[in-house]
Design an enzyme around this catalytic site. Structure first.
Site, PDB file in Angstrom:
ATOM      1  N   SER A 250       9.218   3.687   6.065  1.00  0.00           N
ATOM      2  CA  SER A 250       8.975   2.289   6.431  1.00  0.00           C
ATOM      3  C   SER A 250       8.587   1.493   5.201  1.00  0.00           C
ATOM      4  O   SER A 250       8.830   1.923   4.073  1.00  0.00           O
ATOM      5  CB  SER A 250       7.879   2.218   7.506  1.00  0.00           C
ATOM      6  OG  SER A 250       7.820   0.923   8.054  1.00  0.00           O
ATOM      7  N   ASN A 251       8.011   0.325   5.386  1.00  0.00           N
ATOM      8  CA  ASN A 251       7.562  -0.502   4.263  1.00  0.00           C
ATOM      9  C   ASN A 251       6.290  -1.250   4.667  1.00  0.00           C
ATOM     10  O   ASN A 251       5.819  -1.116   5.794  1.00  0.00           O
ATOM     11  CB  ASN A 251       8.673  -1.464   3.825  1.00  0.00           C
ATOM     12  CG  ASN A 251       9.150  -2.316   4.980  1.00  0.00           C
ATOM     13  OD1 ASN A 251       8.394  -3.091   5.546  1.00  0.00           O
ATOM     14  ND2 ASN A 251      10.418  -2.152   5.363  1.00  0.00           N
ATOM     15  N   TYR A 252       5.769  -2.043   3.758  1.00  0.00           N
ATOM     16  CA  TYR A 252       4.454  -2.668   3.979  1.00  0.00           C
ATOM     17  C   TYR A 252       4.499  -3.976   4.766  1.00  0.00           C
ATOM     18  O   TYR A 252       3.491  -4.654   4.877  1.00  0.00           O
ATOM     19  CB  TYR A 252       3.781  -2.938   2.634  1.00  0.00           C
ATOM     20  CG  TYR A 252       3.325  -1.697   1.915  1.00  0.00           C
ATOM     21  CD1 TYR A 252       2.244  -0.965   2.391  1.00  0.00           C
ATOM     22  CD2 TYR A 252       3.973  -1.251   0.762  1.00  0.00           C
ATOM     23  CE1 TYR A 252       1.819   0.191   1.730  1.00  0.00           C
ATOM     24  CE2 TYR A 252       3.556  -0.102   0.103  1.00  0.00           C
ATOM     25  CZ  TYR A 252       2.481   0.605   0.593  1.00  0.00           C
ATOM     26  OH  TYR A 252       2.053   1.736  -0.040  1.00  0.00           O
ATOM     27  N   ALA A 317      11.750  -6.965   7.474  1.00  0.00           N
ATOM     28  CA  ALA A 317      12.020  -6.118   6.313  1.00  0.00           C
ATOM     29  C   ALA A 317      12.669  -4.848   6.870  1.00  0.00           C
ATOM     30  O   ALA A 317      11.997  -3.854   7.130  1.00  0.00           O
ATOM     31  CB  ALA A 317      10.729  -5.807   5.577  1.00  0.00           C
TER      32      ALA A 317
END
Ligand code: CTP
Length: 443
Positions: A250-252, A317
């Site tokens: 995943s991402n932030y 995102a």
């Protein structure tokens, strides 16, 4: 929209956080969110009345709020306040005449038109009996009155009449103000109190803070027109691409920008569907939320709206890749190294843009690790978007998780608008302003 504050119900403003209460003397109030007028083009017409002495303070307030202010004065106004004062405070030359004393190369030859096109709102304060009569008669014998006619339709015109009580009550002034009010002008009646003549009565111009708040409210109300009843789909947050039953890529992304866009669009009357990856944020009022976990689910949910949505904004995102194989259960740490084969995810935004009709609008974001406007422009062209919001991430003022953003909006014609540091809700309003501009140009 016409706003008439009747005489003797003069507004008093109390500021509390980002909200303002506008009170009347009868203790009724209109509660509204104080929408910022940051970066709005405010045209200010000043006429020759004693209340003109309050205008420098109004200019300061508007400038402090981040508005661009241009001032048009009548000849008589210069007897009450100097051009130098207003030019200094607005940081713009003050203009009066349609025909300047001398012309030079590069001059704006049709400034009575361009100034009307430039303005997002036109405030005339104080509006004297003489100017009110000229405006009602459709005269355009100076720049102030010409701009009143050339202001683009739909832009608010606010008139703050201020004069002696007898003058204000006279039949001709009443007739002219009524006509203006019935013809798209917001006439804000003056307050009661001590007048310059030494008498008491109705005729005082509201204080600059009140004028600024009424302008703010009018702009906020004016905002909701173009997106009203439009169907908008917005993606937000990160996606999670499962490696096994307990791990994911995943991402932030926090989802703050997408949620802010959803709230702002709903605030303008749009029917908003927010398709979000895992995000710990409250659903904005009036928004339909669809929770998804990974890119494929997000893509499927968006496809359901391909035909029905007017505008698609890709603020998520989305993970570009997902594990080629998902392992059921939990991968054991049996060896020193491990590799996970990845396959490309569908591009949700590009998928929408590829099939959209010319009446639909596709908006994307372009998050770049370093200054790279060219990359954002290439993405705009490659994905066939109408608008792209380009930003870099510094982890402090822009990018994931933080509450602010620094965006550059680039439209399909390549026109770039560099926005200042804004809160994400405010940045969302600016993105929607740009979308409305596209809608306007399509009409
Ligand atoms: N986007 C999307 N689906 C993807 C990837 C991106 O809908 N699979 C959307 C994002 O929501 C954003 C825009 O595309 O609006 C740009 O995403 P970004 O990651 O910045 O660009 P990419 O096209 O993925 O290119 P790169 O990661 O190489 O910069």
């Amino acid at each position: 929209m016409t706003v008439v504050f009747p005489a003797n119900r003069f507004p008093v403003i109390f500021r509390k956080g980002i909200e303002a209460l506008i009170y009347s003397s009868e203790q009724t109030y209109i509660r509204h969110k104080a929408m910022s007028i940051q970066d709005k083009n405010i045209l200010l017409g000043v006429c020759g009345g004693i209340a003109a002495c309050k205008i420098p303070m109004l200019v300061r307030i508007l400038k402090k709020k981040g508005a661009r202010v241009r001032i048009l004065m009548t000849e008589a106004a210069t007897k009450f306040v100097t051009e130098l004062t207003l030019a200094t405070l607005s940081q713009e030359p003050v203009q009066k005449d349609i025909f300047p004393e001398k012309y030079s190369a590069g001059d704006d030859w049709t400034r009575h038109i361009s100034i009307g096109e430039w303005a997002d709102a036109y405030v005339i304060a104080p509006a004297t009996a003489h100017t009110v009569a000229r405006l009602a008669a459709g005269m355009c014998d100076d720049l102030l009155s010409a701009a009143f006619i050339t202001l683009r339709s739909g832009k608010p015109k606010l008139l703050f009449p201020a004069m002696d009580g007898e003058m204000f009550g006279s039949a001709s002034v009443r007739r002219n103000l009524n006509w203006l009010s019935e013809n798209g002008c917001s006439v804000i009646d003056p307050e009661s109190g001590a007048l310059a003549s030494g008498q008491c009565g109705t005729g005082r111009m509201p204080e600059p803070e009140t004028i600024a708040a009424i302008l703010e409210q009018t702009l906020a109300e004016n905002r909701s027109t173009l997106l009203a009843n439009k169907s908008i789909v917005i993606t937000a947050g990160p996606t999670r691409e499962k490696i096994d039953d307990v791990r994911f890529i995943s991402n932030y992304s926090s989802g703050k920008m997408g949620f802010a866009l959803a709230g702002a669009a709903a605030g303008r009357g749009a029917a908003v569907t927010l398709i979000t990856g895992p995000a710990h944020l409250e659903t904005p009022e009036g928004v339909t939320r669809i929770d998804v976990e990974n890119a494929e689910e997000m893509d499927n949910a968006v496809q359901e709206h391909y035909r029905t949505c007017d505008i698609f904004i890709g603020a998520a995102a989305v993970a570009d890749y997902r594990p080629a194989h998902q392992v059921t259960g939990k991968i054991k740490k049996s060896s020193e190294t491990m590799s996970v084969a990845l396959v490309k995810n569908p591009d949700v935004l590009a998928g929408f843009a590829a099939q959209k009709t010319s009446a639909q609008i596709a908006v994307g974001f372009s998050l770049e690790a370093e200054e790279n406007l060219r990359n954002a422009k290439e993405k705009l062209a490659k994905k066939k978007l109408d608008l792209i919001a380009y930003n870099t991430f510094d982890g402090r003022t822009s990018g994931f998780e933080v509450d602010t953003n620094v965006l550059t909006l680039i439209d399909r014609d390549g026109k770039a608008d560099e926005l200042p540091l804004l809160s994400k809700p405010e940045a969302a309003e600016r993105v929607l302003d740009a979308v409305e501009k596209l809608l306007n140009s399509d009409e």
